[in-house]
Enzyme design. Structure first.
Site, PDB file in Angstrom:
ATOM      1  CG  HIS A   1      -0.398   0.259   2.526  1.00  0.00           C
ATOM      2  ND1 HIS A   1      -0.135  -0.744   3.424  1.00  0.00           N
ATOM      3  CD2 HIS A   1      -0.032   1.405   3.137  1.00  0.00           C
ATOM      4  CE1 HIS A   1       0.361  -0.216   4.533  1.00  0.00           C
ATOM      5  NE2 HIS A   1       0.426   1.091   4.388  1.00  0.00           N
TER       6      HIS A   1
ATOM      7  CG  ASP B   1       0.032  -4.014   2.690  1.00  0.00           C
ATOM      8  OD1 ASP B   1       0.220  -3.589   1.542  1.00  0.00           O
ATOM      9  OD2 ASP B   1      -0.165  -3.279   3.668  1.00  0.00           O
TER      10      ASP B   1
ATOM     11  N   GLY C   1       3.783   6.595   8.048  1.00  0.00           N
ATOM     12  CA  GLY C   1       5.124   6.733   7.473  1.00  0.00           C
ATOM     13  C   GLY C   1       6.050   5.604   7.865  1.00  0.00           C
ATOM     14  CG  ASN C   2       7.169   4.173  11.785  1.00  0.00           C
ATOM     15  OD1 ASN C   2       6.692   4.992  12.555  1.00  0.00           O
ATOM     16  ND2 ASN C   2       8.476   3.916  11.722  1.00  0.00           N
ATOM     17  CB  SER C   3       3.361   1.457   6.420  1.00  0.00           C
ATOM     18  OG  SER C   3       2.322   1.014   7.224  1.00  0.00           O
TER      19      SER C   3
ATOM     20  N   GLY D   1      -7.413 -27.123  -2.841  1.00  0.00           N
ATOM     21  CA  GLY D   1      -8.625 -27.331  -3.626  1.00  0.00           C
ATOM     22  C   GLY D   1      -9.806 -27.803  -2.814  1.00  0.00           C
ATOM     23  CB  VAL D   2     -10.831 -28.523   0.328  1.00  0.00           C
ATOM     24  CG1 VAL D   2     -10.488 -29.887  -0.207  1.00  0.00           C
ATOM     25  CG2 VAL D   2      -9.704 -27.962   1.202  1.00  0.00           C
TER      26      VAL D   2
ATOM     27  CB  ILE E   1     -11.607 -25.874   5.227  1.00  0.00           C
ATOM     28  CG1 ILE E   1     -10.788 -24.588   4.987  1.00  0.00           C
ATOM     29  CG2 ILE E   1     -11.034 -27.047   4.475  1.00  0.00           C
ATOM     30  CD1 ILE E   1      -9.333 -24.691   5.370  1.00  0.00           C
TER      31      ILE E   1
END
Length: 491
Positions: free
Chosen positions: A121, A153, A225-227, A283-284, A286
């Site tokens: 992001h 992310d 800003g830390n992201s 492929g299930v 659950i």
């Protein structure tokens, strides 16, 4: 020997014993003090040396984006959301026509030839990405976007520089990443430039909203800003990527989240090699096993594992997996819940042969699944079914009014299956209502066996009662999505 001499000798022995006891007590006190000092030395007296060592690998990221004209302020998350993207600080003024918007974030270098990790992001939709290195380094270096993974992310960038200082990933499940261990965050909070904050690991294995979430919670100060910046252990290894905060006002209140390196490393490796993720796919469909289901499932002692609700054509079907199976062990790892299974499968290589242990009708079955690729298979795994043409009467069972599926009911409730019994009405005081069943839900299995008529459902209920069960497990579909619900049998 004279009596007086005997008395003196006894006093001397007594004093000797007292001296020995005193020396023992002093020795014990010294050992205790040394142990306390040793533990105190494990707590860093300063983070200055560590910060100086690894700070050259941390970068500030500036992005530019062309945005359409708008009127009035706009946010990028719903108003009141506790999780805010930290950098999309767009100009709120009125504008007509396309405008340029800038945003700020953080990242860190993971190789000497210029690969950089940040949050998706931070750079999403950006036309231009510039990297600013630690003061004294290269300013405003253009970066190429290598690949992104919105699910976790995470994004990987590349700058055309060599011999860069870099950091390595550590084990987010090992020593130094435990609850209570010291950690240090670095980044560019509020656009103020390079900044360091320290705290501890507050909690582990946090889930916010993503399928593969495995967040480390920390009280180290994290702000806008830390992201994309790193969360370090005291060895200078990256154990997480700072991603989100929980805050009523957008500022740090000591609840920050960093995506664990156990997830990030696999994503980064794939983005560098392929430019995209290639996750394993079982492929299930659950769901979690709830405590009220345990009695209704043969051979299950605790609410654990992942309950299979649907098996479309794919790897699991090829391996012989069935709806109603409970996945207890995947690739040698005991499965506690669906979240753990999804994460482990997603981190497994495409094409890998994996042993899977499932509980089926009270017995353990050993299967071998060759994993597919989620990105290319999941969207086409559940095709719609055809419409039925039969008519049937209604019956009331367990507080539910049930009918075999008819064309009229298919149209009325927009049903996506032609098998099972549709709920046409429900007693609001019934257990089914309290567990969220609704009109239009379709019961396709009872007691882990298919049912298509009211008679078959009654037979399943009778069999469960005769077996001494207190509840029966129903497989219910809503809009094509299946889930199991356990209902208590009437006395």
């Amino acid at each position: 020997m004279k009596p007086k001499a005997i008395a003196i000798q006894q006093d001397q022995r007594q004093m000797g014993r007292m001296a020995t006891a005193l020396l023992t007590l002093v020795a014990f006190a010294l050992m205790l003090a040394q142990a306390t000092m040793s533990q105190a030395q494990e707590r860093p007296a300063t983070f200055a040396d560590l910060a100086e060592q690894i700070s050259p690998s941390v970068v500030n990221i500036t992005t530019s984006t062309t945005i359409a004209g708008r009127t009035g302020p706009q946010g990028l998350v719903p108003e009141g959301s506790p999780f805010e993207d930290f950098f999309n600080d767009l100009d709120p003024g009125d504008r007509n026509g396309p405008q340029r918007s800038s945003a700020l974030g953080s990242g860190f270098v993971i190789s000497e030839n210029g690969y950089i990790v940040t949050n998706n992001h931070v750079i999403e939709g950006a036309d231009e990405i510039l990297i600013e290195f630690f003061p004294g380094g290269e300013p405003g270096v253009p970066a190429e976007l290598i690949g992104t993974d919105p699910n976790t992310d995470i994004a990987v960038l590349k700058v055309d520089l060599d011999n860069l200082p870099y950091v390595e990933f550590g084990d987010s499940n090992g020593v130094g990443s435990r609850v209570g261990d010291w950690v240090m965050a670095m980044g560019n909070p509020l656009g103020q430039g390079f900044s360091v904050s320290a705290g501890i690991v507050s909690a582990r294995n946090r889930a916010l909203s993503g399928t593969y979430d495995d967040y480390i919670q920390t009280d180290a100060a994290i702000n806008r800003g830390n992201s994309g910046g790193p969360l370090f252990n005291t060895n200078g290894e990256v154990i997480g990527v700072n991603t989100a905060i929980l805050s009523p006002n957008g500022g740090s209140i000591g609840i920050g989240f960093a995506m664990s390196s156990a997830v990030v490393t696999n994503v980064v490796d794939q983005l560098i090699e392929f430019g995209e993720t290639r996750r394993g796919w079982l492929g299930v469909r659950i769901q979690d096993v709830t405590p009220d289901m345990v009695d209704a499932i043969d051979g299950l002692d605790l609410a654990r594992g992942a309950l299979v609700t649907d098996v479309p054509p794919g790897p699991a079907e090829d391996a012989g997996m069935l709806s109603g199976d409970v996945v207890l062990i995947f690739d040698g790892i005991e499965i506690e819940d669906t979240r753990e299974l999804v994460r482990i499968v997603g981190n497994s290589p495409v094409g890998k042969e994996v042993p899977v242990s499932v509980l089926r009708e009270g017995d353990m079955e050993e299967l071998t699944v060759v994993l597919g690729r989620r990105e290319t298979s999941e969207a086409v795994a559940f095709p719609a079914s055809t419409e039925p043409e039969e008519e049937a009467e209604e019956s009331q069972i367990l507080g539910l009014t049930l009918s075999e599926i008819t064309p009229e009911l298919t149209d009325q409730f927009s049903l996506s299956t032609d098998e099972g019994l549709v709920i046409t009405a429900i007693d609001p005081d019934s257990e089914g209502a309290s567990k969220g069943l609704l009109e239009g839900d379709v019961i396709t299995e009872a007691g882990q066996q298919k049912v298509g008529t009211v008679t078959e459902l009654e037979e399943r209920i009778t069999a469960a009662t005769e077996a001494g069960r207190k509840s029966i497990l129903l497989l219910v579909r809503r809009g094509g999505d299946p889930r199991f619900v356990a209902l208590v049998l009437e006395e």
